[in-house]
Design a protein around this motif. Sequence first.
Motif, PDB file in Angstrom:
ATOM      1  N   GLU A 309       7.403  41.991  29.182  1.00 27.97           N
ATOM      2  CA  GLU A 309       7.420  42.205  30.629  1.00 27.97           C
ATOM      3  C   GLU A 309       8.654  43.029  30.969  1.00 27.97           C
ATOM      4  N   VAL A 310       8.469  44.070  31.770  1.00 32.66           N
ATOM      5  CA  VAL A 310       9.562  44.947  32.162  1.00 32.66           C
ATOM      6  C   VAL A 310       9.777  44.834  33.665  1.00 32.66           C
ATOM      7  N   ILE A 311      11.014  44.502  34.067  1.00 29.85           N
ATOM      8  CA  ILE A 311      11.335  44.330  35.491  1.00 29.85           C
ATOM      9  C   ILE A 311      11.961  45.623  36.002  1.00 29.85           C
ATOM     10  N   PRO A 312      11.371  46.250  37.016  1.00 29.61           N
ATOM     11  CA  PRO A 312      11.903  47.518  37.530  1.00 29.61           C
ATOM     12  C   PRO A 312      13.287  47.349  38.158  1.00 29.61           C
ATOM     13  N   ASN A 313      14.036  48.449  38.175  1.00 33.46           N
ATOM     14  CA  ASN A 313      15.344  48.496  38.853  1.00 33.46           C
ATOM     15  C   ASN A 313      16.283  47.389  38.388  1.00 33.46           C
ATOM     16  N   THR A 314      16.229  47.075  37.118  1.00 33.54           N
ATOM     17  CA  THR A 314      17.037  45.993  36.559  1.00 33.54           C
ATOM     18  C   THR A 314      17.687  46.473  35.273  1.00 33.54           C
ATOM     19  N   GLY A 315      18.949  46.037  35.057  1.00 36.92           N
ATOM     20  CA  GLY A 315      19.678  46.410  33.856  1.00 36.92           C
ATOM     21  C   GLY A 315      19.688  45.307  32.820  1.00 36.92           C
ATOM     22  N   HIS A 316      20.823  45.174  32.143  1.00 39.31           N
ATOM     23  CA  HIS A 316      20.917  44.276  30.996  1.00 39.31           C
ATOM     24  C   HIS A 316      21.012  42.805  31.390  1.00 39.31           C
ATOM     25  N   LEU A 317      21.601  42.518  32.560  1.00 41.78           N
ATOM     26  CA  LEU A 317      21.765  41.124  32.990  1.00 41.78           C
ATOM     27  C   LEU A 317      20.559  40.703  33.833  1.00 41.78           C
ATOM     28  N   VAL A 318      19.418  40.699  33.193  1.00 44.30           N
ATOM     29  CA  VAL A 318      18.145  40.511  33.877  1.00 44.30           C
ATOM     30  C   VAL A 318      18.116  39.231  34.706  1.00 44.30           C
ATOM     31  N   PHE A 319      18.572  38.128  34.126  1.00 45.09           N
ATOM     32  CA  PHE A 319      18.424  36.835  34.803  1.00 45.09           C
ATOM     33  C   PHE A 319      19.361  36.693  36.002  1.00 45.09           C
ATOM     34  N   LEU A 320      20.412  37.499  36.064  1.00 45.80           N
ATOM     35  CA  LEU A 320      21.287  37.495  37.230  1.00 45.80           C
ATOM     36  C   LEU A 320      20.863  38.530  38.263  1.00 45.80           C
ATOM     37  N   GLU A 321      20.252  39.612  37.817  1.00 43.50           N
ATOM     38  CA  GLU A 321      19.876  40.703  38.720  1.00 43.50           C
ATOM     39  C   GLU A 321      18.526  40.475  39.396  1.00 43.50           C
ATOM     40  N   ALA A 322      17.620  39.809  38.704  1.00 38.35           N
ATOM     41  CA  ALA A 322      16.281  39.551  39.252  1.00 38.35           C
ATOM     42  C   ALA A 322      15.918  38.088  39.024  1.00 38.35           C
ATOM     43  N   PRO A 323      16.679  37.163  39.638  1.00 36.55           N
ATOM     44  CA  PRO A 323      16.515  35.740  39.314  1.00 36.55           C
ATOM     45  C   PRO A 323      15.140  35.169  39.651  1.00 36.55           C
ATOM     46  N   GLU A 324      14.541  35.576  40.757  1.00 34.19           N
ATOM     47  CA  GLU A 324      13.249  34.994  41.128  1.00 34.19           C
ATOM     48  C   GLU A 324      12.146  35.456  40.187  1.00 34.19           C
ATOM     49  N   LYS A 325      12.150  36.730  39.842  1.00 31.80           N
ATOM     50  CA  LYS A 325      11.146  37.233  38.900  1.00 31.80           C
ATOM     51  C   LYS A 325      11.365  36.613  37.517  1.00 31.80           C
ATOM     52  N   TYR A 326      12.620  36.477  37.142  1.00 25.26           N
ATOM     53  CA  TYR A 326      12.938  35.857  35.844  1.00 25.26           C
ATOM     54  C   TYR A 326      12.431  34.415  35.814  1.00 25.26           C
ATOM     55  N   LYS A 327      12.671  33.680  36.878  1.00 29.72           N
ATOM     56  CA  LYS A 327      12.197  32.298  36.972  1.00 29.72           C
ATOM     57  C   LYS A 327      10.673  32.238  36.836  1.00 29.72           C
ATOM     58  N   GLU A 328       9.992  33.113  37.541  1.00 34.37           N
ATOM     59  CA  GLU A 328       8.527  33.143  37.496  1.00 34.37           C
ATOM     60  C   GLU A 328       8.030  33.394  36.066  1.00 34.37           C
ATOM     61  N   LEU A 329       8.641  34.356  35.387  1.00 34.73           N
ATOM     62  CA  LEU A 329       8.207  34.701  34.046  1.00 34.73           C
ATOM     63  C   LEU A 329       8.501  33.598  33.041  1.00 34.73           C
ATOM     64  N   VAL A 330       9.715  33.055  33.087  1.00 29.97           N
ATOM     65  CA  VAL A 330      10.119  32.056  32.095  1.00 29.97           C
ATOM     66  C   VAL A 330       9.340  30.756  32.269  1.00 29.97           C
ATOM     67  N   LEU A 331       9.308  30.232  33.487  1.00 22.75           N
ATOM     68  CA  LEU A 331       8.623  28.965  33.692  1.00 22.75           C
ATOM     69  C   LEU A 331       7.125  29.115  33.462  1.00 22.75           C
ATOM     70  N   GLY A 332       6.579  30.253  33.839  1.00 17.51           N
ATOM     71  CA  GLY A 332       5.171  30.495  33.584  1.00 17.51           C
ATOM     72  C   GLY A 332       4.859  30.529  32.091  1.00 17.51           C
ATOM     73  N   PHE A 333       5.747  31.157  31.324  1.00 18.81           N
ATOM     74  CA  PHE A 333       5.565  31.263  29.876  1.00 18.81           C
ATOM     75  C   PHE A 333       5.735  29.915  29.190  1.00 18.81           C
ATOM     76  N   LEU A 334       6.729  29.172  29.599  1.00 14.45           N
ATOM     77  CA  LEU A 334       6.969  27.875  28.972  1.00 14.45           C
ATOM     78  C   LEU A 334       5.924  26.847  29.380  1.00 14.45           C
ATOM     79  N   GLY A 335       5.171  27.142  30.465  1.00 10.26           N
ATOM     80  CA  GLY A 335       4.114  26.244  30.889  1.00 10.26           C
ATOM     81  C   GLY A 335       4.636  24.905  31.327  1.00 10.26           C
ATOM     82  N   ARG A 336       5.561  24.948  32.287  1.00  3.17           N
ATOM     83  CA  ARG A 336       6.203  23.699  32.714  1.00  3.17           C
ATOM     84  C   ARG A 336       5.192  22.700  33.247  1.00  3.17           C
TER      85      ARG A 336
END
Length: 336
Positions: A309-336
């Motif tokens: 998954e590639v997040i637009p307009n985001t650099g190396h610190l993905v989880f700090l720069e796009a926290p809501e999208k990161y949360k959606e991707l991680v929790l969705g993948f882990l299948g909480r």
Amino acid sequence: MNRILPAALAAALLVSPFAFAIAADSPPREPYGIALEGFAYPYPVHLLPVINDGEQLSMAYMDVSPAQPNGRTVVLLHGRNFPSSYWDPVIKMLSEAGFRVVVPDQIGFGKSSKPQGELHFDNLARNTIALLDHLKIDKAEVVAHSLGGMLGVRIARAYPDRVAHLVLTAPIGLEDYRLYVPPTPTAKMIETEDKLTAEGYRKQLQTNYAIKLPAEAITPFIDARFNIKGSPDYPRWLRAFVSSGQMIYREPVAHEIPLIALPTLFIMGADDHNAPGRPLAPEALRARMGQNAELAKTLAAKMPNARAEVIPNTGHLVFLEAPEKYKELVLGFLGR
């Protein structure tokens, strides 16, 4: 003090980032110890004794229990230029979702020991598994960032039965840097790193990592590195830091990634073109390095159970720069 990064982000919204860039190096730096004594972490830090190549060392870690446990554990693996405290927002996000969160500082980094010997991914992987054994955790989700992604790959390859899912957040090591960069003597690397100034390091982070955060949000990373210069043990810290750079170069994992069979998610910043050693590569090769989003897509397509998954307009610190999208991707993948 216990919430350094969030406080910095909040303050940055109220004050011009340009003022921070100027002020960051103005006051005298109060020395930290080389185990980051004097630098606050967001949760209590524990120490696990380990032995690497005959050397007695201590591995620091945070172990955060959720209010409503779901019975699963996530291990967070940090990058090279960041103390594990930068995971604070992700720790909160995972804890609120019911995960126990274990956050080690690898040997050579953060509040862990700085060894006399060289760093090796195999040792770091064994240390991490030893920590899971110590905490009586049979299997964990592994969420890794940057250099931690290389370590996550090595753990997944060496101990596949201990990993449920692998999340590689803006990992480095998606290419073999030896194909582009000539070997550099350790003494030369030490000399170069020692000459680097705090403001030069700030520019290096902003340039290499395409960081989209306010300037003040980067200041704790500057402090974590440059306040150590006042420690009498600074030369040992410097040698360990350079050893980590040599480890990245000498111990590639790109060739192992397609062999990972467990569920894997790459989360990439579209603007992240970080490539360790690029300035040392022949000019004709530099532009070919660091095409990280494309590399992740190509590798994922070769793996039996992976996606990128590639997040637009985001650099190396993905989880700090796009926290809501990161949360959606991680929790969705882990299948909480």
